[in-house]
Scaffold this active site. Structure first.
Site, mmCIF file in Angstrom:
data_model
loop_
_atom_site.group_PDB
_atom_site.id
_atom_site.type_symbol
_atom_site.label_atom_id
_atom_site.label_comp_id
_atom_site.label_asym_id
_atom_site.label_seq_id
_atom_site.Cartn_x
_atom_site.Cartn_y
_atom_site.Cartn_z
ATOM 1 N N CYS A 9 0.820 -1.202 0.000
ATOM 2 C CA CYS A 9 0.000 0.000 0.000
ATOM 3 C C CYS A 9 0.852 1.249 0.000
ATOM 4 O O CYS A 9 2.078 1.198 0.013
ATOM 5 C CB CYS A 9 -0.925 0.007 1.220
ATOM 6 S SG CYS A 9 -0.061 -0.254 2.775
ATOM 7 N N GLY A 50 -1.161 0.357 -4.705
ATOM 8 C CA GLY A 50 -2.328 -0.370 -4.248
ATOM 9 C C GLY A 50 -3.553 0.072 -5.006
ATOM 10 O O GLY A 50 -3.854 1.266 -5.058
ATOM 11 N N ASN A 52 1.723 1.236 5.999
ATOM 12 C CA ASN A 52 2.281 0.501 4.867
ATOM 13 C C ASN A 52 3.295 -0.489 5.412
ATOM 14 O O ASN A 52 4.229 -0.098 6.119
ATOM 15 C CB ASN A 52 2.960 1.460 3.883
ATOM 16 C CG ASN A 52 3.742 0.717 2.814
ATOM 17 O OD1 ASN A 52 3.407 -0.402 2.449
ATOM 18 N ND2 ASN A 52 4.790 1.336 2.299
ATOM 19 N N GLY A 53 3.117 -1.760 5.080
ATOM 20 C CA GLY A 53 4.052 -2.783 5.545
ATOM 21 C C GLY A 53 3.307 -3.983 6.086
ATOM 22 O O GLY A 53 2.123 -4.182 5.821
ATOM 23 N N TYR A 79 11.015 -2.729 -8.858
ATOM 24 C CA TYR A 79 9.681 -2.851 -9.423
ATOM 25 C C TYR A 79 8.630 -1.915 -8.838
ATOM 26 O O TYR A 79 7.840 -1.338 -9.566
ATOM 27 C CB TYR A 79 9.213 -4.309 -9.262
ATOM 28 C CG TYR A 79 7.844 -4.607 -9.823
ATOM 29 C CD1 TYR A 79 7.613 -4.580 -11.193
ATOM 30 C CD2 TYR A 79 6.787 -4.918 -8.985
ATOM 31 C CE1 TYR A 79 6.354 -4.859 -11.713
ATOM 32 C CE2 TYR A 79 5.523 -5.199 -9.498
ATOM 33 C CZ TYR A 79 5.316 -5.165 -10.860
ATOM 34 O OH TYR A 79 4.081 -5.434 -11.370
#
Length: 513
Positions: free
Chosen positions: A31, A61, A137-138, A298
């Site tokens: 995210c 996301g 996030n994570g 990426y």
């Protein structure tokens, strides 16, 4: 997380190649988070800025999004969440109802927790001291034990997301108490001591947004300022507000100025007066930093700054390293659009082989555009890619890809090119083989599903139908990502990146979780 379907042999892997390419890479970021605080007497439209920031982070996301806004003079929050893309969720009508002086937002792809509205962020909780909102996030490596701790304290959980666990843990007072009111520095330090990684978190409480990263710096986070004369350089005007984001690319779309990255373990407070560092929590046992190396490969947008360097430049260096490590005689160098394009340009520059596009991507074929049928599965990548035949008929092609995970997409692409007239197709991958699962916020398939664990390197060319397949080495990737790094406050460590999915060397060993 990915399903536990296991391919036991090459035949099982081959059966996957005709599957629809909706889940082509099998690799997804968890995210993105974005926050904004307006300065005193500012006319900023905070909800609009949040929506623009989240749109810039949409690549991180595309499953759900949400935002919570608040006003300085009152404790009430306004919240809106939804499933789908940011532009679908936040209409002008919705944003008009979200007016506020500060706010935080989130865009999600699920890793921990199912794909459901109940897991959408930000989360909010009512406490004795007031409302708290959290965006994360994570993925907490020790979420299971922390979840049990929360439940044992009699606190119910309404979702399967580890982000809600973070929210509940931050609601508790530290052991030393809070005689002078809520002590966010102490609360966040306590949380960091309980969970070493992985997280970049925004907390909104009262007139402040608190931003912090885990001590290993595994997930990205940065801060910026909103100039009163947007897009003008060298402006001497006081900022009109401050922003915090998973990636700096979000700042450009709102006219914000990049200030710096939040350091590993740093706790930052953002108010209408500016940005202030409250503390920097050290890593356990003086461990090295562990920034996710796949952000470069990426996940991150090429125009983002990570560790003091632009992602685009790092990807070009990966291509140059790849050209040195895996040369081949060919007529043209090309790319699988689009994140591998900088690496392909770097390979072309170093090898002297001209660059030319061989594939064009249809941007309008979404994951749920058409339900797969036998006919559409047979079409495979033709739904997503068209062949630019005049550029490669009768030629030897070096095709650069950023990564190969399951291997479901690359074989049909090779077939497409050879059927259209390429005499040879040599695959060069601008990252090492992905061999191990990630437990820190990246959706990587199970170890058995990863193609690099099923076939030896020399078997991959035959399996994919390529004339050769060579990956960039781990050393090559580390050199490319470290060459332009800003090593300020990083110490004298020789390693600054997490390569767990490539090497199996985790920042914190799984058996200790």
């Amino acid at each position: 997380m990915a399903s536990n379907v296991v391919a036991d042999d090459v035949g099982a892997v081959n059966s996957n190649l005709d599957d629809d390419v909706e889940d082509d890479y099998g690799l997804r970021e968890a995210c993105g988070v974005f926050g904004c605080v307006a300065a005193v007497d500012s006319q900023l439209d905070v909800p609009q800025l949040l929506a623009l920031g989240l749109t810039a982070l949409q690549h991180r996301g595309q499953e759900s999004a949400g935002m919570i806004t608040g006003r300085l003079e009152c404790a009430s929050f306004k919240k809106h969440i939804g499933m789908g893309m940011v532009s679908q969720i936040f209409t002008e009508e919705i944003l008009g109802k979200m007016r506020g002086d500060l706010g935080i937002g989130h865009t999600r792809y699920s890793t921990a927790g199912s794909s459901a509205l109940v897991n959408c962020q930000p989360f909010e909780v009512e406490t004795l001291q007031g409302k708290i909102a959290v965006a994360h996030n994570g993925e907490l490596i020790n979420c299971k034990s922390l979840r049990q701790k929360v439940l044992k304290h009699g606190i119910g959980l309404s979702s399967s997301s580890d982000s809600e666990v973070i929210t509940q843990l931050l609601c508790g007072s530290p052991p030393e108490g809070e005689p002078e009111g809520v002590d966010w520095e102490a609360r966040i330090k306590q949380f960091m001591n309980e969970s070493p990684l992985s997280y970049a978190v925004l907390v909104m409480f009262g007139p402040s947004v608190y931003a912090f990263r885990d001590p290993y710096g595994n997930r990205p986070l940065c801060v910026g300022s909103l100039q009163r004369t947007a897009f003008l350089k060298d402006s001497n005007f006081e900022p009109e507000g401050w922003v915090v984001s998973s990636e700096s690319c979000a700042f450009q779309s709102i006219g914000a100025k990049f200030v710096r990255e939040v350091l590993p373990g740093e706790i930052v407070q953002i108010t209408n007066q500016g940005i202030k560092t409250l503390a920097i929590v050290p890593r356990p046992k003086k461990d090295p930093p562990a920034f996710c190396i796949f952000e470069y490969v990426y996940f991150a947008r090429p125009d983002s700054l990570l560790q003091g360097q632009m992602v685009y430049s790092v990807r070009m260096r990966c291509g140059r390293k790849l050209a040195k490590e895996a040369p081949v005689e060919a007529d043209i160098v090309s790319t699988v659009p689009e994140s591998a394009t900088p690496a392909a340009l770097g390979y072309s520059e170093m090898s002297g082989i001209p660059y030319a596009e061989v594939l064009t991507k249809n941007r309008y074929v979404g994951r749920t555009f058409i339900q797969p049928s036998t006919r559409l599965r047979q079409l495979g990548v033709a739904k997503k890619f068209g062949a630019l035949t005049e550029n490669f008929v009768g030629k030897k092609v070096v095709l650069i890809d950023d990564s190969i995970v399951r291997g479901n997409t690359i074989a049909p692409i090779i077939r497409l090119l050879k059927t259209a007239g390429a005499s040879e197709v040599h695959i060069r991958v601008a990252s090492p083989p992905v061999k191990y699962p990630c437990y820190m916020g990246i959706n990587i398939p199970t170890k058995q599903e990863l193609i690099a664990n099923q076939l030896q390197p020399e078997q991959l060319a035959d399996h994919f139908g390529a004339d050769s397949v060579v990956y960039l080495t781990i050393d090559g990737l580390l050199e490319a990502t470290s060459e332009g790094m800003n090593l300020q406050d990083m110490g004298k460590h020789t390693s600054h990146h997490c390569t767990a999915c490539l090497s199996g060397k985790y920042p914190v060993q799984p058996e200790l979780w």
